[in-house]
Design an enzyme around this catalytic site. Structure first.
Site, short mmCIF file in Angstrom:
data_model
loop_
_atom_site.label_atom_id
_atom_site.label_comp_id
_atom_site.label_asym_id
_atom_site.label_seq_id
_atom_site.Cartn_x
_atom_site.Cartn_y
_atom_site.Cartn_z
CG ASP A 196 -7.71 1.29 -28.92
OD1 ASP A 196 -8.81 0.96 -28.44
OD2 ASP A 196 -7.06 2.29 -28.54
CD GLU A 247 -14.13 -0.97 -27.25
OE1 GLU A 247 -14.68 -1.01 -26.14
OE2 GLU A 247 -12.98 -0.54 -27.43
CG ASP A 282 -4.16 4.21 -27.28
OD1 ASP A 282 -5.17 4.12 -26.56
OD2 ASP A 282 -3.64 5.30 -27.60
#
Length: 387
Positions: free
Chosen positions: A184, A268, A350
């Site tokens: 992340d 992502e 996170d």
């Protein structure tokens, strides 16, 4: 696979002058070709019944030789490849514009992104390289052995010149210590893995923003085109180069470590351009280099035998509980700790997002399968764990 190699040149005053001439001719050819293309587009727009064929790279070069090069003798002081490649790059830029990939090409200015491309007889020998017209140029580091590049690109950053070319490298599979990992990206910390490992960004712009602003303030009081103005502009460019080098070096170290030691990496697909629309966070986001992180991960996972799983940008990794899977309705940026209302799970937001990305990457690999032998082993272990 093909990778780019870039290194700094160790040149004398005569070579520095030749490089500046090549860059100037390439810039002039680009601007003249762009002006002609604009005239063609304007004529076709004003006269839809009498359309003129849009010029290709060959048409632009023929026009340049007949109309421009014949009356400008300094074109013959440099290699013919410099204007040729400039017009070819202009033609490629218009193709990207017509396909709506990039915007309309802009005119080039002196001292901003100066570069040119050459081909022909190029020889590489230890710490020097020979190119047409310019001859042998020394480098500060050893060049790859047995390399025979077809084309080279020379560019200038501040007051230094760099040479770059492509070379072919065989991918090598490194031993992996972790099978699945989720990453992340954030502003406080550049990257947090699902295993709890934290990687801090360089934050080079934040460190040198005051010094950069002071030099820019001094530069605006100089008379344009004067020697003092040029010296001040070089000082500003040096700070920009230092900021970019620190950021790139940090990103290379982090992405190399992650790609070498992890078999399957889940990330992502961030909408970086949309995130940059936030005026309060734009500088911090740009300082981290999210796009460059993603770009390096894409080719380094192929280089070191890993697999990168890019999840949808609308995947709610931060809002979903990594323990029970409950999704929260809203989660503001101020909430740095994720608290699940269903199971009472508390975790750093996170880290929670990284764990969700790891689980999603594991699901994608299990559903789709992998082609390599190492990936097959991971899939077999996944099936055994599920059984």
């Amino acid at each position: 696979m093909l990778l780019g190699f870039k290194t700094e040149l160790k040149i004398n005053k005569h070579q520095r002058l030749l490089l500046a001439k090549h860059a100037g001719v390439a810039r002039h050819a680009w601007n003249q070709g762009l002006a002609l293309c604009q005239q063609v587009l304007s004529y076709n727009k004003a006269n839809p019944n009498e359309r003129i064929k849009f010029p290709t790279a060959i048409d632009l070069h023929k026009w340049l030789v007949a109309s421009i090069k014949s009356r400008l003798p300094w074109y013959y002081e440099v290699s013919k490849c410099a204007p040729q490649f400039a017009l070819k790059q202009l033609s490629d830029a218009f193709k990207s514009f017509f396909k709506k990939i990039h915007g309309f090409p802009n005119f080039k200015k002196k001292g901003i992104h100066d570069s040119f491309t050459l081909d022909g007889k190029i020889h590489v020998d230890h710490r020097k390289i020979k190119v047409p017209v310019i001859g042998w140029m020394k480098t500060y580091e050893n060049l790859p052995k047995g390399l025979k590049p077809k084309t080279i690109t020379v560019s200038r950053q501040a007051d230094r010149w760099f040479i770059s070319f492509r070379m072919e490298i065989e991918p090598t599979t490194t031993p992996k210590s972790v099978d699945f990992v989720g990453i992340d990206l954030g502003i406080n910390h550049l990257a947090i893995t699902s295993s709890g490992q934290v990687f801090d960004g360089a934050k080079s712009y934040k460190k040198y923003s005051k010094k950069l602003a002071h030099l820019q303030w001094l530069n605006r009081h100089k008379q344009l085109s004067s020697n003092n103005h040029r010296k001040a502009a070089i000082g500003v460019a040096r700070i920009h180069r230092k900021i970019a080098n620190l950021r790139t070096d940090t990103l290379h170290k982090i992405t190399t470590q992650i790609s070498k030691n992890h078999a399957v990496i889940g990330m992502e697909d961030l909408n970086v351009s949309g995130m940059m629309a936030n005026g309060k966070l734009a500088a911090s986001i740009a300082d981290m280099g999210f796009y460059e992180f993603r770009r390096q991960m894409q080719y380094k996972t192929q280089l070191y035998g890993s697999k990168l799983v890019v999840l949808d940008r609308f995947y709610p990794s931060s809002k979903t509980c990594s323990r029970c899977g409950t999704k929260k309705q809203s989660l503001s940026l101020k909430e740095r700790v994720f608290q699940c209302e269903n199971c009472g799970f508390e975790c750093d937001r996170d880290l929670n997002a990284a764990i969700n990305l790891q689980q999603a990457a594991r699901s994608v690999v299990s559903a789709c399968g992998l082609g390599s032998a190492d990936a097959s082993r991971l899939k077999q272990e996944e099936n055994e764990s599920n059984c």
